[in-house]
Design a protein around this motif. Structure first.
Motif, PDB file in Angstrom:
ATOM      1  N   UNK A 173     -59.894  28.105 -86.149  1.00  0.00           N
ATOM      2  CA  UNK A 173     -60.310  27.468 -87.405  1.00  0.00           C
ATOM      3  C   UNK A 173     -60.901  26.111 -87.039  1.00  0.00           C
ATOM      4  N   UNK A 174     -62.199  25.977 -87.261  1.00  0.00           N
ATOM      5  CA  UNK A 174     -62.952  24.877 -86.652  1.00  0.00           C
ATOM      6  C   UNK A 174     -64.083  24.446 -87.579  1.00  0.00           C
ATOM      7  N   UNK A 175     -64.553  23.237 -87.446  1.00  0.00           N
ATOM      8  CA  UNK A 175     -65.703  22.786 -88.254  1.00  0.00           C
ATOM      9  C   UNK A 175     -66.962  23.530 -87.803  1.00  0.00           C
ATOM     10  N   UNK A 176     -67.867  23.805 -88.750  1.00  0.00           N
ATOM     11  CA  UNK A 176     -69.168  24.376 -88.382  1.00  0.00           C
ATOM     12  C   UNK A 176     -69.892  23.423 -87.439  1.00  0.00           C
ATOM     13  N   UNK A 207     -53.673  22.850 -85.517  1.00  0.00           N
ATOM     14  CA  UNK A 207     -52.733  23.003 -86.634  1.00  0.00           C
ATOM     15  C   UNK A 207     -53.268  23.976 -87.688  1.00  0.00           C
ATOM     16  N   UNK A 208     -54.561  23.852 -88.020  1.00  0.00           N
ATOM     17  CA  UNK A 208     -55.160  24.726 -89.044  1.00  0.00           C
ATOM     18  C   UNK A 208     -55.194  26.181 -88.564  1.00  0.00           C
ATOM     19  N   UNK A 215     -54.343  25.044 -75.505  1.00  0.00           N
ATOM     20  CA  UNK A 215     -53.191  24.325 -74.952  1.00  0.00           C
ATOM     21  C   UNK A 215     -52.357  23.671 -76.066  1.00  0.00           C
ATOM     22  N   UNK A 216     -53.019  22.996 -76.991  1.00  0.00           N
ATOM     23  CA  UNK A 216     -52.315  22.323 -78.090  1.00  0.00           C
ATOM     24  C   UNK A 216     -51.512  23.312 -78.927  1.00  0.00           C
TER      25      UNK A 216
END
Length: 337
Positions: free
Chosen positions: A223-226, A240-241, A274-275
């Motif tokens: 889940x990432x920004x365009x 987190x998202x 990793x996070x």
């Protein structure tokens, strides 16, 4: 269907500290990659390139499986060993991309559906005989003005489930890959909403079509920004998202989730994985199934002639992602290399 064998293979694909190399570029896609290093796209060059990747000494420590293009499944290494045999001898599971690509979805401008179900049952028998133990099918979900439609999401979810059921019938573990593209100017919130809708539809269809969840691997987007969004979410927010979305929709019965990199930089793809692993414990194994993010540095270093340099670059990226799959990666390790 041998449920025990499917489950054992799926678990091996997401073994701790190991992930999947996606080396299944179609002839058209690899042409673009080769153009970037001024190499002609011939079968001999494709064979030499894959040989460089698969003969990297030690990459099997961090690599559980390799997704092959159909041509590669039936090709031999430069020493004459069939590629599936070469990989299996290293303890790396050979897999095969079985879809025929995303095509325009009738009545839905700007949206696609993945084709390749016709004749798939027969092809799977042939692939299994050649050594493939898992397969991959990618459904593509595009974010844009008024899209994706529910029609597009459900058509792709239905096809993914049909493919998965046929794979399991043939004794092959399906990698189920619903990819929400990161190419637009959308915010991370829009990506999260679309990924929620997509995963919900996929698991409803998998249930309806009696797919054994314990005998599959999910390959989703993060889940990432365009890419074109003026505000890019930071790594912590992405991790987190992504976990929030997965926890809502992916049953704990699924052995593992192997992310696609989807156009992220090499280091971002590693850092995000990793996070997420540092935010455990989690109900499933989280690992990687990267193509470009594992290969870009190796391709550049190889340049069509320097196999040793290509192998060094490949091993480094495989090692970094292997650490990320354990939540043990650190940016300092990149600088040290």
């Amino acid at each position: 269907m041998n449920e025990k064998l499917l489950n054992e293979t799926a678990l091996a694909m997401v073994a701790p500290g190991r992930g999947i190399l996606a080396a299944d570029e179609s002839t058209g896609t690899i042409e673009k990659r080769f153009k970037s290093i001024n190499i002609e796209n011939t079968e001999a060059h494709r064979q030499a390139y894959r040989d460089m990747l698969f003969t990297t000494q030690g990459f099997e420590q961090y690599t559980s499986g390799v997704i092959l293009f159909e041509e590669t499944l039936f090709q031999k290494a430069l020493d004459g060993t069939p590629f599936p045999q070469l990989l299996a001898a290293k303890g790396v599971i050979p897999g095969i991309k079985v879809d025929k690509g995303a095509k325009d979805l009738a009545g839905a401008p700007g949206e696609t559906v993945t084709e390749g179900l016709d004749g798939l049952r027969e092809r799977l028998v042939k692939y299994r005989e050649a050594g493939a133990r898992f397969a991959k099918w990618r459904g593509v979900i595009t974010i844009g003005n008024g899209i994706p439609s529910d029609y597009c999401i459900h058509t792709n979810a239905h096809a993914l489930a049909r493919y998965a059921a046929l794979c399991q019938e043939a004794g092959i573990v399906p990698i189920v890959e619903p990819e929400v593209l990161m190419d637009a100017d959308n915010t991370i919130e829009v990506c999260e909403d679309v990924t929620n809708r997509t995963l919900e539809a996929v698991f409803v269809e998998l249930g309806k079509q009696k797919v054994l969840l314990e005998g599959m691997v999910l390959k989703p987007n993060m889940v990432i920004s365009g890419k074109k969004c003026p505000v890019q979410a930071d790594r912590q927010t992405v991790a987190a998202a992504t976990l929030r979305t997965l926890k809502r929709h992916v049953p704990g019965a699924v052995p593992g989730i192997a992310f696609l990199s989807g156009g992220q930089s090499d280091e971002d793809a590693t850092a995000h994985l990793d996070l997420m692993n540092k935010m455990g414990p989690l109900p499933w194994k989280l690992t990687f199934s990267y193509g470009r993010a594992l290969q870009a540095a190796a391709l550049k270093a190889w340049g069509g002639k320097n196999a040793d340099a290509g192998r060094v670059a490949h091993l480094h990226r495989a090692h970094m992602n292997g650490l990320a799959a354990l939540g043990k990666w650190d940016a300092a390790l990149e600088k040290a290399a």
